[in-house]
Write a protein that holds these residues in place. Structure first.
Motif, PDB file in Angstrom:
ATOM      1  N   GLY A 227      42.077  57.869  23.227  1.00  0.00           N
ATOM      2  CA  GLY A 227      40.740  57.397  23.538  1.00  0.00           C
ATOM      3  C   GLY A 227      40.740  56.385  24.662  1.00  0.00           C
ATOM      4  N   TRP A 228      39.566  55.771  24.874  1.00  0.00           N
ATOM      5  CA  TRP A 228      39.365  54.868  25.996  1.00  0.00           C
ATOM      6  C   TRP A 228      38.538  53.680  25.551  1.00  0.00           C
ATOM      7  CZ3 TRP A 228      41.797  55.988  30.545  1.00  0.00           C
ATOM      8  CH2 TRP A 228      42.284  57.292  30.673  1.00  0.00           C
ATOM      9  N   GLY A 229      38.711  52.576  26.220  1.00  0.00           N
ATOM     10  CA  GLY A 229      37.905  51.407  25.908  1.00  0.00           C
ATOM     11  C   GLY A 229      38.245  50.237  26.806  1.00  0.00           C
ATOM     12  N   GLU A 230      37.312  49.321  26.848  1.00  0.00           N
ATOM     13  CA  GLU A 230      37.409  48.158  27.710  1.00  0.00           C
ATOM     14  C   GLU A 230      38.106  47.010  26.981  1.00  0.00           C
ATOM     15  OE1 GLU A 230      34.211  46.238  30.692  1.00  0.00           O
ATOM     16  OE2 GLU A 230      33.540  46.424  28.622  1.00  0.00           O
ATOM     17  N   VAL A 231      38.847  46.212  27.749  1.00  0.00           N
ATOM     18  CA  VAL A 231      39.431  44.970  27.236  1.00  0.00           C
ATOM     19  C   VAL A 231      38.962  43.838  28.142  1.00  0.00           C
ATOM     20  CG1 VAL A 231      41.538  43.728  26.641  1.00  0.00           C
ATOM     21  CG2 VAL A 231      41.463  46.234  26.426  1.00  0.00           C
ATOM     22  N   MET A 232      38.477  42.769  27.523  1.00  0.00           N
ATOM     23  CA  MET A 232      38.074  41.562  28.241  1.00  0.00           C
ATOM     24  C   MET A 232      38.853  40.393  27.654  1.00  0.00           C
ATOM     25  SD  MET A 232      35.341  41.950  30.376  1.00  0.00           S
ATOM     26  CE  MET A 232      33.737  42.731  30.543  1.00  0.00           C
ATOM     27  N   ASP A 233      39.724  39.792  28.427  1.00  0.00           N
ATOM     28  CA  ASP A 233      40.435  38.601  27.979  1.00  0.00           C
ATOM     29  C   ASP A 233      39.910  37.407  28.773  1.00  0.00           C
ATOM     30  OD1 ASP A 233      41.831  40.135  26.238  1.00  0.00           O
ATOM     31  OD2 ASP A 233      43.806  39.776  27.088  1.00  0.00           O
ATOM     32  N   PHE A 234      39.211  36.516  28.078  1.00  0.00           N
ATOM     33  CA  PHE A 234      38.493  35.419  28.723  1.00  0.00           C
ATOM     34  C   PHE A 234      39.311  34.127  28.684  1.00  0.00           C
ATOM     35  CE2 PHE A 234      35.138  38.274  27.176  1.00  0.00           C
ATOM     36  CZ  PHE A 234      34.380  38.438  28.335  1.00  0.00           C
ATOM     37  N   ILE A 235      39.433  33.495  29.857  1.00  0.00           N
ATOM     38  CA  ILE A 235      40.082  32.191  29.966  1.00  0.00           C
ATOM     39  C   ILE A 235      39.289  31.378  30.986  1.00  0.00           C
ATOM     40  CG2 ILE A 235      42.227  30.927  30.381  1.00  0.00           C
ATOM     41  CD1 ILE A 235      43.763  33.547  30.020  1.00  0.00           C
ATOM     42  N   GLU A 236      39.001  30.113  30.656  1.00  0.00           N
ATOM     43  CA  GLU A 236      38.232  29.287  31.568  1.00  0.00           C
ATOM     44  C   GLU A 236      39.071  28.835  32.765  1.00  0.00           C
ATOM     45  OE1 GLU A 236      36.315  26.118  29.488  1.00  0.00           O
ATOM     46  OE2 GLU A 236      34.717  27.448  28.778  1.00  0.00           O
ATOM     47  N   LEU A 237      38.398  28.622  33.889  1.00  0.00           N
ATOM     48  CA  LEU A 237      39.080  28.255  35.128  1.00  0.00           C
ATOM     49  C   LEU A 237      39.882  26.962  35.016  1.00  0.00           C
ATOM     50  CD1 LEU A 237      36.542  29.239  37.926  1.00  0.00           C
ATOM     51  CD2 LEU A 237      38.804  30.218  37.528  1.00  0.00           C
TER      52      LEU A 237
END
Length: 374
Positions: free
Chosen positions: A345-355
């Motif tokens: 399958g397929w899918g998005e990954v978002m890994d958030f880190i502040e500047l």
């Protein structure tokens, strides 16, 4: 729970590296009582604007719609962040099919920081001066997403939910919330004081400078509301793997970017959508390898649902792009190919880190992760 030690370690090390004792950097910090955390259970009127707390100028209400064409490796994200106390909305329309570490090398990006909120305010039908027009056709079940930049780039996509909205604050729906564990109280600081995720079917097309690409995929959207200051949110991995309309898995996970480049993951919230039924996740761990800066190149997850079934998934990035959804944070974004047993399958990954956290990490030799030639 398997992720508890990792969560506490993440709290201590990110707090130390970024701001000393700043409480908002704790991934296990319960949502603040001010800007009040809402009651559980999503209702039809949650498709509307929620009354903002006047004590919080940075109160925000958001809609995110992410979808893709797997054959083209084209990942599309449409985002609106309404600062209702300020009267402005930040919008982002990004399309990417490439391996890039700059958003100006993506297929297309249009990011606006202070678009006026149209009057009268209506979250079920907003047409913005940025060219984005979103209509909620059935509350929390169906949306039409349109966009036209006036220069040959357009979006015409319909979203149909495959499940009820998954409320991370509903103990009847989310076993992590019901557990009363520190991980289950995760609300991305206070940004997710109200929050649901939902998997559905996206169908339509996008056109990039005159070239049209069909969209027909299963993917996941979300909606959030609450105080959202521009500094102080912990690192978070927001990801999903879609195998068909009969099987999709979504997870919100925490990680410590100061420890082995955020390798160890711990579960905060998530679900399995299987044949129209939703099974909340009750436990989970994982590992992410990041070869290029902080991008999640490969991910291995082991997740346990509410019926004690264990799901083992492996994801591999096919695209990379820094999603600057607000000026002070980076979403290390990938479209990933996933496997679960014999399914693909397929899918998005978002890994958030502040500047400011990234600045601190990249100023120390032990945690520096410079860009490499692509």
């Amino acid at each position: 729970m398997a992720g508890s030690d990792s969560a506490r370690s993440s709290e201590l090390s990110v707090m130390a590296i970024a701001h000393g004792a700043h409480p908002l950097y704790s991934p296990s910090r319960p949502p603040a009582q001010t800007g009040s955390r809402r009651q559980s259970m999503i209702r039809d009127d949650d498709a509307d604007f929620h009354p903002p707390d006047p004590a919080h100028p940075t109160w925000a209400e958001t809609n995110y719609f992410g979808f893709y064409n797997a054959e083209e490796h084209l990942n599309v994200g449409v985002y609106a962040l309404f600062r209702t106390n300020l009267g402005t909305v930040t919008t982002s329309v990004c399309m990417n099919s490439r391996r890039t570490v700059t958003h100006w090398e993506a297929d297309f990006c249009d990011m606006r920081s202070a678009v006026p909120i149209p009057q009268p305010r209506n979250l079920r039908d907003y047409a913005l001066s940025s060219g984005l027009h979103v209509r909620c056709l059935a509350p929390n079940r169906q949306w039409q997403i349109d966009y036209d930049d006036g220069h040959g780039t357009r979006i015409d996509v319909r979203y149909e939910a495959l499940m009820p909205a998954f409320d991370i604050h509903d103990p009847a729906m989310d076993p992590m919330c019901a557990s009363a564990s520190q991980e289950g109280k995760f609300a991305w600081g206070t940004a997710y004081n109200g929050h649901f995720d939902q998997t559905g079917a996206f169908k339509g097309s996008v056109t990039v400078r005159g070239r049209t690409v069909p969209i027909d995929c299963v993917s996941t959207m979300d909606h959030s509301w609450g105080p959202r200051p521009e500094r102080g949110a912990p690192a978070m991995s927001w990801l999903h793997a879609h195998f068909s309309k009969d099987l999709a898995i979504h997870a919100i996970l925490g990680f410590d970017p100061a420890q082995d480049n955020g390798r160890e993951l711990w579960l905060a919230h998530g679900y399995v959508l299987e044949r129209g039924k939703v099974f909340g996740l009750k436990a989970g761990t994982g590992q992410t390898l990041r070869k290029q800066e902080r991008y999640p190149e490969s991910i291995a997850l082991r997740l346990t649902d509410s019926t004690n079934r264990v799901w083992e998934l492996n994801g591999r990035a096919v695209t990379t792009m820094p999603w600057v959804y607000v000026p002070n944070s980076i979403g290390f974004n990938t479209l990933s190919e996933w496997t679960c047993g014999t399914q693909r399958g397929w899918g998005e990954v978002m890994d958030f880190i502040e500047l400011p956290v990234l600045n601190t990490l990249n100023s120390a030799p032990a945690t520096l992760r410079a860009s490499k030639p692509l």
